[in-house]
Design an enzyme around this catalytic site. Sequence first.
Site, PDB file in Angstrom:
ATOM      1  N   LYS A  63       0.680  -1.243  -0.093  1.00 30.84           N
ATOM      2  CA  LYS A  63       0.080  -0.043  -0.170  1.00 30.84           C
ATOM      3  C   LYS A  63       0.961   1.174   0.078  1.00 30.84           C
ATOM      4  CE  LYS A  63      -2.648   2.615   3.256  1.00 30.84           C
ATOM      5  NZ  LYS A  63      -1.736   3.468   3.882  1.00 30.84           N
ATOM      6  N   ARG A  92      -0.367  14.776  12.805  1.00 35.78           N
ATOM      7  CA  ARG A  92       0.491  14.241  11.584  1.00 35.78           C
ATOM      8  C   ARG A  92       1.024  15.462  10.665  1.00 35.78           C
ATOM      9  NH1 ARG A  92      -1.832   8.928   9.107  1.00 35.78           N
ATOM     10  NH2 ARG A  92       0.209   8.460   8.218  1.00 35.78           N
TER      11      ARG A  92
HETATM   12  C1  UD1 Z   1       3.934   6.828   6.897  1.00 32.40           C
HETATM   13  C2  UD1 Z   1       2.872   5.798   6.437  1.00 32.40           C
HETATM   14  C3  UD1 Z   1       2.424   5.246   7.792  1.00 32.40           C
HETATM   15  C4  UD1 Z   1       3.366   4.979   8.683  1.00 32.40           C
HETATM   16  C5  UD1 Z   1       4.417   5.993   8.843  1.00 32.40           C
HETATM   17  C6  UD1 Z   1       5.606   5.456   9.862  1.00 32.40           C
HETATM   18  C7  UD1 Z   1       2.091   6.313   4.374  1.00 32.40           C
HETATM   19  C8  UD1 Z   1       0.878   6.794   3.441  1.00 32.40           C
HETATM   20  N1  UD1 Z   1       2.070   6.158   5.512  1.00 32.40           N
HETATM   21  O1  UD1 Z   1       3.267   7.842   7.413  1.00 32.40           O
HETATM   22  O2  UD1 Z   1       1.466   3.968   7.336  1.00 32.40           O
HETATM   23  O3  UD1 Z   1       2.728   4.768  10.182  1.00 32.40           O
HETATM   24  O4  UD1 Z   1       5.153   6.275   7.450  1.00 32.40           O
HETATM   25  O5  UD1 Z   1       6.336   4.573   9.244  1.00 32.40           O
HETATM   26  O6  UD1 Z   1       3.126   5.830   3.822  1.00 32.40           O
HETATM   27  N2  UD1 Z   1       6.757  14.066  11.166  1.00 32.40           N
HETATM   28  C9  UD1 Z   1       7.055  15.490  11.642  1.00 32.40           C
HETATM   29  N3  UD1 Z   1       7.015  16.392  10.420  1.00 32.40           N
HETATM   30  C10 UD1 Z   1       6.841  15.796   9.005  1.00 32.40           C
HETATM   31  C11 UD1 Z   1       6.687  14.586   8.956  1.00 32.40           C
HETATM   32  C12 UD1 Z   1       6.662  13.744   9.877  1.00 32.40           C
HETATM   33  O7  UD1 Z   1       7.008  15.983  12.491  1.00 32.40           O
HETATM   34  O8  UD1 Z   1       6.610  16.817   8.355  1.00 32.40           O
HETATM   35  C13 UD1 Z   1       6.685  13.131  12.333  1.00 32.40           C
HETATM   36  C14 UD1 Z   1       5.477  12.680  12.424  1.00 32.40           C
HETATM   37  O9  UD1 Z   1       4.723  13.069  13.486  1.00 32.40           O
HETATM   38  C15 UD1 Z   1       5.995  11.230  13.185  1.00 32.40           C
HETATM   39  C16 UD1 Z   1       7.289  10.720  12.344  1.00 32.40           C
HETATM   40  O10 UD1 Z   1       7.896  12.200  11.822  1.00 32.40           O
HETATM   41  O11 UD1 Z   1       6.295  11.440  14.548  1.00 32.40           O
HETATM   42  C17 UD1 Z   1       7.214   9.973  11.317  1.00 32.40           C
HETATM   43  O12 UD1 Z   1       6.215  10.158  10.202  1.00 32.40           O
HETATM   44  P1  UD1 Z   1       6.148   9.820   8.798  1.00 32.40           P
HETATM   45  O13 UD1 Z   1       7.409   8.763   8.659  1.00 32.40           O
HETATM   46  O14 UD1 Z   1       6.292  11.095   7.855  1.00 32.40           O
HETATM   47  O15 UD1 Z   1       4.853   9.401   8.436  1.00 32.40           O
HETATM   48  P2  UD1 Z   1       3.985   9.403   7.378  1.00 32.40           P
HETATM   49  O16 UD1 Z   1       4.634   9.603   6.103  1.00 32.40           O
HETATM   50  O17 UD1 Z   1       2.650  10.341   7.638  1.00 32.40           O
END
Ligand code: UD1
Length: 421
Positions: free
Chosen positions: A22, A122
């Site tokens: 996915k 998020r």
């Molecule tokens: C992706 C996955 C999700 C998974 C997550 C972590 C997709 C569509 N979703 O979500 O299923 O649970 O990776 O493996 O691929 N963060 C920030 N700022 C940002 C981005 C992230 O602070 O701009 C933080 C988030 O709050 C979190 C951490 O970084 O604590 C990791 O998030 P991230 O890896 O970005 O998750 P997603 O890409 O949203």
Amino acid sequence: MARYEINGGNRLEGTVTISGAKNAAVAILPAALLVEGKCRVENVPDISDVRILLDILSDLGAQVEVEPDGVVVLDCTNIRSTHPNPELVRQMRASYYLMGALLSRFHKANVALPGGCNFASRPIDQHIKGFVALGADVEETEDYVNLTPGPYGLQGNRVSLDVVSVGATMNIIMAACLLPGQTVIENAAKEPHIVDLANFLNTMGAHISGAGTDTVKIRGVEKLVGGTYAIIPDQIEAGTYMAAVAAAGGNVLVQNVIPKHMDCITSKLQEMGARIINYDDSIRIISEGKLKHTTVKTRPYPGFPTDMQAQICVCMTVAQGISRLTESVYETRFFGYCTELASMGADILINGKTAIVSGRGDLTGADVRAHDLRAGAALVIAGLVAKGITRIDNIHFIERGYERMIEKLTSLGVDIKVIEE
Ligand code: UD1
């Protein structure tokens, strides 16, 4: 309204085939916006997040053909808008990838803020930080992100992420693909789907190296052309079926997997007492359903995935002894399912980032509600372990990420059906 109804207690026996990943598919399909020509993408899972994305792309002017057996042919040569339908964008998380792809190819994008599973705050500040480093002017409102070229134009640059983010890493890779110069992403995430996205883009003519390490380099090219690419198998779907067998007991061949991607999950389930045999592209898991307690801390890849937190928690609720489960990516993720598991007899105490799970050996069927995708999957596992009937509401969350789950579980001997009310 549809619900799942599970009559628990059966062992799982047989073979289950894992679908395309996915989280790779929801990045690779928007990445097709970077390509002038036909992209034939294979092993695309038939899940609601993918269907929404295809609707978004089609609405932007892409030619979309869905063929049998998970093949999607996309031609984004004649895109007529950089403003994707906001109602569709808000239905899913991964729609944020439209920003990077549109910015790179058309030098502008006007994209609504994404929706999707709401198990934690998020933010997308790291995505934005990347776009700004690449020279974009970013105007953010409560609902929208508007990207245009800044005064010095768009070009490659160095971006050091403050947090390891899967989404930001992939979005910046996409944004950098067609910009002049070199982009270097430091402190990049290393998940298998990042390597998959880079492989897809390189197949189409991009120059990306280092994907799967914490430093990814993208040398911009003028144009990407079409090609054929097959998406990797879904690590989390495979892990979910493995956790189900471990908890309920059984003997199942999980096929179409990359065993290396499963290492962290495999070793945890082995530690809990399951027997696991790796083959080239399949894994056999055998369990008597009598598990031992363990300690798990979620981490970015190659650590134990946060997307398996809820499923391993169910294994802990039926294991002997006290387990500890610490969440280090999304701290509030426990709230999506622990109360529901408690109504099935689970004993879980949440102390900040850690859940202390006192294994009771069994669960009892109940009426429960999925609050997000993985929480919903965990409730399905709980339902097939539990004595009696479990009914799960809000199954649209589960259908967002699991292809033909009912059919796959039924073929393994689980008594599960959809009831429409
Ligand atoms: C992706 C996955 C999700 C998974 C997550 C972590 C997709 C569509 N979703 O979500 O299923 O649970 O990776 O493996 O691929 N963060 C920030 N700022 C940002 C981005 C992230 O602070 O701009 C933080 C988030 O709050 C979190 C951490 O970084 O604590 C990791 O998030 P991230 O890896 O970005 O998750 P997603 O890409 O949203």
